[in-house]
Write an enzyme that holds these catalytic residues in place. Structure first.
Site, short mmCIF file in Angstrom:
data_model
loop_
_atom_site.label_atom_id
_atom_site.label_comp_id
_atom_site.label_asym_id
_atom_site.label_seq_id
_atom_site.Cartn_x
_atom_site.Cartn_y
_atom_site.Cartn_z
N CYS A 28 48.80 -39.07 1.55
CA CYS A 28 47.53 -39.55 2.14
C CYS A 28 46.34 -39.10 1.30
CB CYS A 28 47.40 -39.05 3.58
SG CYS A 28 48.64 -39.78 4.67
N THR A 29 46.43 -37.92 0.72
CA THR A 29 45.36 -37.45 -0.15
C THR A 29 45.30 -38.29 -1.43
OG1 THR A 29 45.52 -35.22 0.73
CG2 THR A 29 44.48 -35.45 -1.43
#
Length: 162
Positions: free
Chosen positions: A49-50
């Site tokens: 997600c980062t």
């Protein structure tokens, strides 16, 4: 998961969620001005997600040039979003969908029935879904695919006025 799954050609379901600044975000208010990339992701600060958030951040100026706003939704609460936004200098809207109401409204799939899915919807200013992508893998590659769709949308709208 909700009964219906939002598909290409569908009218995007409108929704309202509280923004991090305490005000309210409403999809159709933004669509009056811009195309929207609406993406659902599993969790702030997780590795994939980062990567995906930073890829959207790194191309944010291009999204702006394409008259498009990026809006991201996860289960995380506002305080987690604020940390995520600050840590990675994210310039776009992060929204909390703690009860999965919006995720269910769009029919975002879950992996193995439990893990929140990663889905991206490209919505034009008319509120029509132009692109849907569901995948938990290769999160950084999704951004280029989304940009390609937006180039096509902008090219088509420019051609209408030529």
């Amino acid at each position: 998961m909700g009964k219906d799954v939002v598909k290409i050609g569908d009218k995007a379901p409108d929704f309202e969620l509280q923004r991090l600044d305490g005000g309210f975000f409403r999809l159709y208010e933004l669509l009056k001005k811009k195309n929207v990339v609406l993406y659902f992701y599993p969790k702030d600060s997780s590795t994939d997600c980062t990567k995906q958030a930073c890829e959207f951040r790194d191309h944010y100026d291009t999204f702006q040039d394409l008259d498009t706003e990026v809006v991201c939704i996860s289960y995380d609460k506002a305080d987690a979003h604020k940390r995520f936004e600050r840590m990675y200098r994210l310039p776009f809207t992060l929204l909390s969908d703690c009860d999965a109401q919006i995720r269910n409204l769009y029919g975002v799939p879950r992996k193995f029935g439990i893990m929140p899915g990663r889905s991206i919807y490209v919505i034009d200013k008319k509120g029509e879904v132009q692109y849907v992508f569901n995948s938990l893998s290769k999160p950084a590659e999704h951004v280029q695919q989304v940009l390609d769709v937006l180039y096509d949308i902008n090219h088509d709208s420019i051609a209408q006025y030529a």
